[in-house]
Design a protein around this motif. Sequence first.
Motif, short mmCIF file in Angstrom:
data_model
loop_
_atom_site.label_atom_id
_atom_site.label_comp_id
_atom_site.label_asym_id
_atom_site.label_seq_id
_atom_site.Cartn_x
_atom_site.Cartn_y
_atom_site.Cartn_z
N LYS A 210 26.01 41.60 46.92
CA LYS A 210 26.06 41.56 45.46
C LYS A 210 26.38 40.16 44.95
O LYS A 210 27.24 39.46 45.50
CB LYS A 210 27.14 42.53 44.94
CG LYS A 210 26.86 43.99 45.18
CD LYS A 210 25.80 44.52 44.25
CE LYS A 210 25.57 46.01 44.49
NZ LYS A 210 24.46 46.54 43.71
N SER A 211 25.70 39.76 43.87
CA SER A 211 26.10 38.53 43.18
C SER A 211 27.38 38.80 42.41
O SER A 211 27.47 39.79 41.68
CB SER A 211 25.00 38.09 42.20
OG SER A 211 23.81 37.77 42.89
N LYS A 212 28.37 37.94 42.59
CA LYS A 212 29.69 38.15 41.99
C LYS A 212 30.05 36.93 41.14
O LYS A 212 30.14 35.81 41.66
CB LYS A 212 30.74 38.41 43.07
CG LYS A 212 30.48 39.70 43.86
CD LYS A 212 31.45 39.89 45.00
CE LYS A 212 31.06 39.12 46.24
NZ LYS A 212 29.92 39.73 46.95
N ALA B 266 38.80 33.89 45.94
CA ALA B 266 37.60 34.22 46.70
C ALA B 266 37.63 33.58 48.09
O ALA B 266 37.30 34.22 49.10
CB ALA B 266 36.35 33.78 45.93
N GLN B 267 38.04 32.31 48.16
CA GLN B 267 38.09 31.62 49.45
C GLN B 267 39.00 32.35 50.43
O GLN B 267 38.66 32.50 51.61
CB GLN B 267 38.57 30.17 49.25
CG GLN B 267 37.58 29.28 48.52
CD GLN B 267 38.10 27.87 48.34
OE1 GLN B 267 39.00 27.44 49.05
NE2 GLN B 267 37.55 27.15 47.37
N ASP B 268 40.15 32.81 49.94
CA ASP B 268 41.10 33.50 50.81
C ASP B 268 40.52 34.80 51.37
O ASP B 268 40.95 35.27 52.44
CB ASP B 268 42.39 33.83 50.04
CG ASP B 268 43.20 32.58 49.69
OD1 ASP B 268 42.92 31.52 50.28
OD2 ASP B 268 44.09 32.67 48.82
N LEU B 269 39.56 35.38 50.64
CA LEU B 269 38.96 36.64 51.08
C LEU B 269 37.60 36.45 51.75
O LEU B 269 36.91 37.42 52.06
CB LEU B 269 38.82 37.58 49.88
CG LEU B 269 40.15 38.09 49.30
CD1 LEU B 269 39.93 38.74 47.94
CD2 LEU B 269 40.81 39.08 50.27
N GLY B 270 37.22 35.19 51.95
CA GLY B 270 36.03 34.90 52.74
C GLY B 270 34.71 35.01 52.01
O GLY B 270 33.67 35.25 52.62
N PHE B 271 34.71 34.81 50.66
CA PHE B 271 33.43 34.80 49.95
C PHE B 271 33.48 33.75 48.85
O PHE B 271 34.51 33.14 48.60
CB PHE B 271 33.09 36.19 49.38
CG PHE B 271 33.92 36.61 48.19
CD1 PHE B 271 33.45 36.42 46.90
CD2 PHE B 271 35.17 37.22 48.35
CE1 PHE B 271 34.18 36.83 45.79
CE2 PHE B 271 35.92 37.63 47.25
CZ PHE B 271 35.42 37.43 45.98
N GLU B 272 32.33 33.51 48.23
CA GLU B 272 32.25 32.53 47.14
C GLU B 272 31.74 33.21 45.88
O GLU B 272 30.87 34.09 45.95
CB GLU B 272 31.29 31.38 47.50
CG GLU B 272 31.83 30.43 48.56
CD GLU B 272 30.90 29.24 48.75
OE1 GLU B 272 30.01 29.05 47.89
OE2 GLU B 272 31.05 28.52 49.74
N TRP B 273 32.26 32.80 44.75
CA TRP B 273 31.72 33.26 43.47
C TRP B 273 30.37 32.61 43.25
O TRP B 273 30.20 31.41 43.52
CB TRP B 273 32.65 32.88 42.31
CG TRP B 273 34.04 33.42 42.40
CD1 TRP B 273 35.18 32.69 42.59
CD2 TRP B 273 34.44 34.78 42.28
NE1 TRP B 273 36.28 33.52 42.61
CE2 TRP B 273 35.85 34.82 42.42
CE3 TRP B 273 33.76 35.98 42.09
CZ2 TRP B 273 36.58 36.00 42.37
CZ3 TRP B 273 34.48 37.17 42.04
CH2 TRP B 273 35.87 37.17 42.17
N THR B 274 29.40 33.37 42.74
CA THR B 274 28.12 32.77 42.36
C THR B 274 28.34 31.78 41.22
O THR B 274 27.73 30.71 41.17
CB THR B 274 27.14 33.87 41.92
OG1 THR B 274 27.05 34.85 42.95
CG2 THR B 274 25.77 33.29 41.65
#
Length: 320
Positions: A131-133, A159-167
């Motif tokens: 999903k785009s977030k 987001a970094q702490d949870l291993g993803f990046e915001w779009t």
Amino acid sequence: MVAMSAPSPAPEATDAPPHRSGFACFVGRPNAGKSTLTNALVGTKVAITSNRPQTTRHTVRGIVHRPEAQLVLVDTPGLHKPRTLLGERLNDVVRTTWAEVDVIGFCLPADQKLGPGDRFIAAELAAMKKKSKVAVVTKTDLVDSETLAKQLLAVDRLAQDLGFEWTEIVPVSAVGDQQVRLLADLLVPLLPEGPPLYPDGDLTDEPEQVMVAELIREAALEGVRDELPHSIAVVVEEMIPREGRPADKPLLDIHANVFLERPSQKGIVIGPQGKRLKEVGTKSRKHIEALLGTPVYLDLHVKVAKDWQRDPKALRRLGF
């Protein structure tokens, strides 16, 4: 004989960008500004707002029309730790909606530090790999530039702490109309290509009776004790044109019931000599007339449906 070269072919017109259409969902803690943002993007009131948490109980769709795109906004209840059967059902609505939309916008108020509730939601979003977030930092009109900068960094780290990046990370103020259009500009390219999903001019697919009930509930929420908003439900029983009225002076009769959980709550909603209930009727009637474009006679009654938030039969009867 003079040879003449054939004229060069006119350059082909560049293809117009493909039309996009799809669904975007705003999520976040209760009272994060999701409904206010939905209304600002659509340009009119399609979702009720309140300074009380858990105001939204339905997935209200607001439709943003553009020449190149149609953005359908799904405004969900706030995800929260449920204490009742109603709360559990509202959370189910949120998760089902997340799975069905094309883009998820996570609303995080600029004036509140990130807390366990935000991390809980972000962790659930992290699991949705495809999903785009988009992180939407709301209520920026309530903070100075330094506080906003710190919040934007904190949201990025979340987001970094949870291993993803915001779009995208977008600061907005729906009340101040700051960067609301920019947010739409950034959401549209994340939608799939496709034709419009709704007719031009439609602003919501919510039935009129449901919207009328929500406007009444919004008015009833104002100025009551902290525990009471969760006990209020509104059902519109009838919406019928008044017979015998001339065509140029129509009147719509609306009969609605305001349901509470305990008899002791009736006095709070009705007020001394019925004053508060009259105020609820007057305030909601103005919004209803603006919504429907016709004069309205609003007949309100307050009734008790004991512990309806915990009663499966009562929840079904009240539309949940």
